[in-house]
Design a protein around this motif. Structure first.
Motif, mmCIF file in Angstrom:
data_model
loop_
_atom_site.group_PDB
_atom_site.id
_atom_site.type_symbol
_atom_site.label_atom_id
_atom_site.label_comp_id
_atom_site.label_asym_id
_atom_site.label_seq_id
_atom_site.Cartn_x
_atom_site.Cartn_y
_atom_site.Cartn_z
ATOM 1 N N GLN A 230 -5.969 -56.952 -41.707
ATOM 2 C CA GLN A 230 -5.516 -56.271 -40.889
ATOM 3 C C GLN A 230 -4.304 -57.609 -40.294
ATOM 4 O OE1 GLN A 230 -5.294 -53.673 -39.639
ATOM 5 N NE2 GLN A 230 -7.216 -53.238 -41.044
ATOM 6 N N PRO A 231 -3.049 -56.906 -39.503
ATOM 7 C CA PRO A 231 -2.477 -57.965 -38.966
ATOM 8 C C PRO A 231 -3.040 -59.280 -38.099
ATOM 9 C CG PRO A 231 -1.436 -55.616 -39.064
ATOM 10 C CD PRO A 231 -2.411 -55.824 -39.281
ATOM 11 N N GLU A 232 -3.897 -58.518 -37.258
ATOM 12 C CA GLU A 232 -4.506 -59.591 -35.945
ATOM 13 C C GLU A 232 -5.404 -60.269 -37.532
ATOM 14 O OE1 GLU A 232 -7.109 -55.646 -36.251
ATOM 15 O OE2 GLU A 232 -4.614 -56.057 -36.442
ATOM 16 N N ASP A 233 -5.416 -61.091 -38.391
ATOM 17 C CA ASP A 233 -6.432 -61.494 -39.247
ATOM 18 C C ASP A 233 -5.536 -62.210 -39.167
ATOM 19 O OD1 ASP A 233 -8.706 -60.129 -39.377
ATOM 20 O OD2 ASP A 233 -8.427 -59.072 -41.574
ATOM 21 N N ILE A 234 -4.597 -62.430 -39.513
ATOM 22 C CA ILE A 234 -3.222 -63.419 -40.123
ATOM 23 C C ILE A 234 -2.586 -64.213 -38.867
ATOM 24 C CG2 ILE A 234 -1.154 -63.883 -41.305
ATOM 25 C CD1 ILE A 234 -3.195 -62.534 -42.776
ATOM 26 N N ALA A 235 -2.645 -63.397 -37.972
ATOM 27 C CA ALA A 235 -2.151 -63.130 -36.982
ATOM 28 C C ALA A 235 -3.590 -64.466 -35.365
ATOM 29 C CB ALA A 235 -1.975 -62.759 -35.132
ATOM 30 N N ASN A 236 -4.874 -64.093 -36.177
ATOM 31 C CA ASN A 236 -5.782 -65.297 -35.620
ATOM 32 C C ASN A 236 -5.799 -67.034 -36.344
ATOM 33 O OD1 ASN A 236 -6.980 -63.862 -33.601
ATOM 34 N ND2 ASN A 236 -7.851 -62.470 -34.737
ATOM 35 N N THR A 237 -5.101 -66.943 -37.272
ATOM 36 C CA THR A 237 -4.812 -67.767 -38.459
ATOM 37 C C THR A 237 -3.775 -68.635 -38.158
ATOM 38 O OG1 THR A 237 -6.174 -66.813 -40.212
ATOM 39 C CG2 THR A 237 -5.278 -68.586 -40.426
ATOM 40 N N VAL A 238 -3.076 -67.788 -37.477
ATOM 41 C CA VAL A 238 -1.458 -68.259 -37.654
ATOM 42 C C VAL A 238 -1.899 -69.227 -35.627
ATOM 43 C CG1 VAL A 238 0.849 -67.867 -36.391
ATOM 44 C CG2 VAL A 238 -0.179 -66.541 -38.769
ATOM 45 N N ALA A 239 -2.433 -68.520 -34.871
ATOM 46 C CA ALA A 239 -2.828 -68.909 -33.385
ATOM 47 C C ALA A 239 -4.108 -70.714 -33.225
ATOM 48 C CB ALA A 239 -3.892 -67.666 -32.571
ATOM 49 N N TYR A 240 -4.623 -70.077 -34.402
ATOM 50 C CA TYR A 240 -5.518 -71.214 -35.067
ATOM 51 C C TYR A 240 -4.695 -72.732 -34.855
ATOM 52 C CZ TYR A 240 -9.191 -74.878 -36.760
ATOM 53 O OH TYR A 240 -9.140 -76.104 -37.840
ATOM 54 N N LEU A 241 -3.375 -72.229 -35.972
ATOM 55 C CA LEU A 241 -3.243 -73.603 -36.525
ATOM 56 C C LEU A 241 -2.030 -73.837 -35.466
ATOM 57 C CD1 LEU A 241 -2.137 -72.545 -39.917
ATOM 58 C CD2 LEU A 241 -4.040 -74.389 -39.654
ATOM 59 N N ALA A 242 -1.730 -72.956 -34.564
ATOM 60 C CA ALA A 242 -1.012 -73.442 -33.327
ATOM 61 C C ALA A 242 -0.727 -74.289 -32.786
ATOM 62 C CB ALA A 242 0.114 -71.988 -33.418
ATOM 63 N N SER A 243 -2.050 -73.807 -32.263
ATOM 64 C CA SER A 243 -2.812 -74.589 -31.145
ATOM 65 C C SER A 243 -3.220 -75.978 -31.460
ATOM 66 C CB SER A 243 -4.144 -74.309 -30.726
ATOM 67 O OG SER A 243 -5.178 -74.860 -30.238
ATOM 68 N N ASP A 244 -2.223 -76.854 -30.362
ATOM 69 C CA ASP A 244 -2.695 -78.632 -30.833
ATOM 70 C C ASP A 244 -3.922 -78.751 -30.374
ATOM 71 O OD1 ASP A 244 -0.343 -78.996 -31.682
ATOM 72 O OD2 ASP A 244 0.441 -79.117 -29.333
ATOM 73 N N THR A 245 -4.635 -78.164 -29.424
ATOM 74 C CA THR A 245 -6.168 -78.263 -29.519
ATOM 75 C C THR A 245 -7.539 -77.898 -30.172
ATOM 76 O OG1 THR A 245 -5.988 -77.331 -26.835
ATOM 77 C CG2 THR A 245 -8.103 -77.593 -27.124
ATOM 78 N N ALA A 246 -6.512 -76.975 -30.705
ATOM 79 C CA ALA A 246 -7.908 -77.029 -31.973
ATOM 80 C C ALA A 246 -7.837 -77.490 -32.930
ATOM 81 C CB ALA A 246 -8.094 -75.033 -31.695
ATOM 82 N N ALA A 247 -6.520 -77.155 -33.408
ATOM 83 C CA ALA A 247 -5.816 -77.667 -34.484
ATOM 84 C C ALA A 247 -4.774 -79.087 -34.593
ATOM 85 C CB ALA A 247 -5.087 -76.843 -35.249
ATOM 86 N N GLY A 248 -4.906 -79.920 -33.814
ATOM 87 C CA GLY A 248 -3.883 -80.995 -33.867
ATOM 88 C C GLY A 248 -4.476 -81.702 -34.855
#
Length: 268
Positions: A230-248
């Motif tokens: 679903q689009p939200e599956d990809i959106a969640n992955t993008v949000a994770y990578l965009a987060s400096d806290t989670a994926a810095g």
């Protein structure tokens, strides 16, 4: 346990965000507090997604609407300039815009279709990234390219798609290596598998054909996870990578989010 992200104060520009995966990404960023730029060639769809982004924003922050064809230099420049003029900066660039053409290598229009696909799937991402570097440098921002698992496997009839996405993955890694040390910009790629794209059915009337839904459901049933994405599956992955806290600490990564498509050797 659900995961939430806080992008309050961040500015996210998502190309091809007037429908499908791009709309899902824009909505999640808006829901997470970001100022969102919605762009596409269809003014009605851009307006519909922008309204949805404003509605889900915690503070009802109005999404910026920019209508244009980003393969036109003047439209691309206007998109970036309008974003920075409106919000004063740019933190996150998501190169999502993409197209596909079914083409036989011996058909008369094969090369024309190849160039068309490369223009949108690769050259546009290169040009957007190149022109956004000065702004992303100021914010120590990041770039996320939406690629495809087609960069890893061949898809009969879609050689242009596969080649464009394989090139996009290499571009991701090259830019991570070059933009990290001096500019402090992280660059990553998300590679989806089969994604149901009727994301806006109930809200805007944008629908997939029933035959597409049936086909996608049949493909998804072959996936180890037992469903198409679903689009939200990809959106969640993008949000994770965009987060400096989670994926810095993550840059130059090719993150496959395909429900196990490649691992299970699913044949389309």
């Amino acid at each position: 346990m659900s995961v939430t992200y806080d992008f309050t104060g961040k500015v996210a520009l998502i190309t091809g965000s007037s429908s499908r995966i791009g709309a899902g990404i824009a909505l999640l960023f808006a829901k997470s507090g970001a100022n969102v730029v919605v762009t596409g060639r269809n003014a009605d769809r851009v307006a519909q997604v922008a309204k949805q982004c404003t509605d889900v924003s915690p503070k009802q922050q109005k999404a910026l609407e920019v209508v244009g064809d980003l393969n036109r230099e003047e439209d691309l420049n206007r998109l970036i300039e309008t974003t920075v003029q409106t919000f004063g900066k740019l933190d996150i660039l998501v190169n999502n815009a993409g197209i596909d053409h079914l083409a036989d290598p011996i058909s008369a229009d094969y090369y024309e279709k190849f160039i068309n696909v490369m223009q949108t799937n690769l050259y546009l991402a290169v040009n957007m990234t190149h022109k956004c570097v000065p702004h992303l440098t100021k914010t120590r921002g990041n770039v996320i390219n939406i690629s495809s698992n087609g960069s890893k496997v061949t898809l009969k009839g879609y050689s242009s798609h596969c080649m464009s996405k394989a090139s996009l993955d290499m571009f991701t890694q090259c830019m991570a290596a070059e933009l990290g040390p001096k500019h402090h910009i992280r660059v990553n790629s998300v590679n989806p598998g089969t994604i149901l794209t009727n994301f806006l059915v109930n809200n805007t009337g944008v629908t997939c054909h029933e035959i597409d839904n049936e086909l996608f459901a049949a493909i998804g049933a072959k996936y180890p996870v037992g469903r198409p994405g679903q689009p939200e599956d990809i959106a969640n992955t993008v949000a994770y990578l965009a987060s400096d806290t989670a994926a810095g600490f993550i840059t130059g990564s090719i993150v496959v989010a395909d429900g196990g498509h490649i691992a299970a050797n699913v044949n389309l």
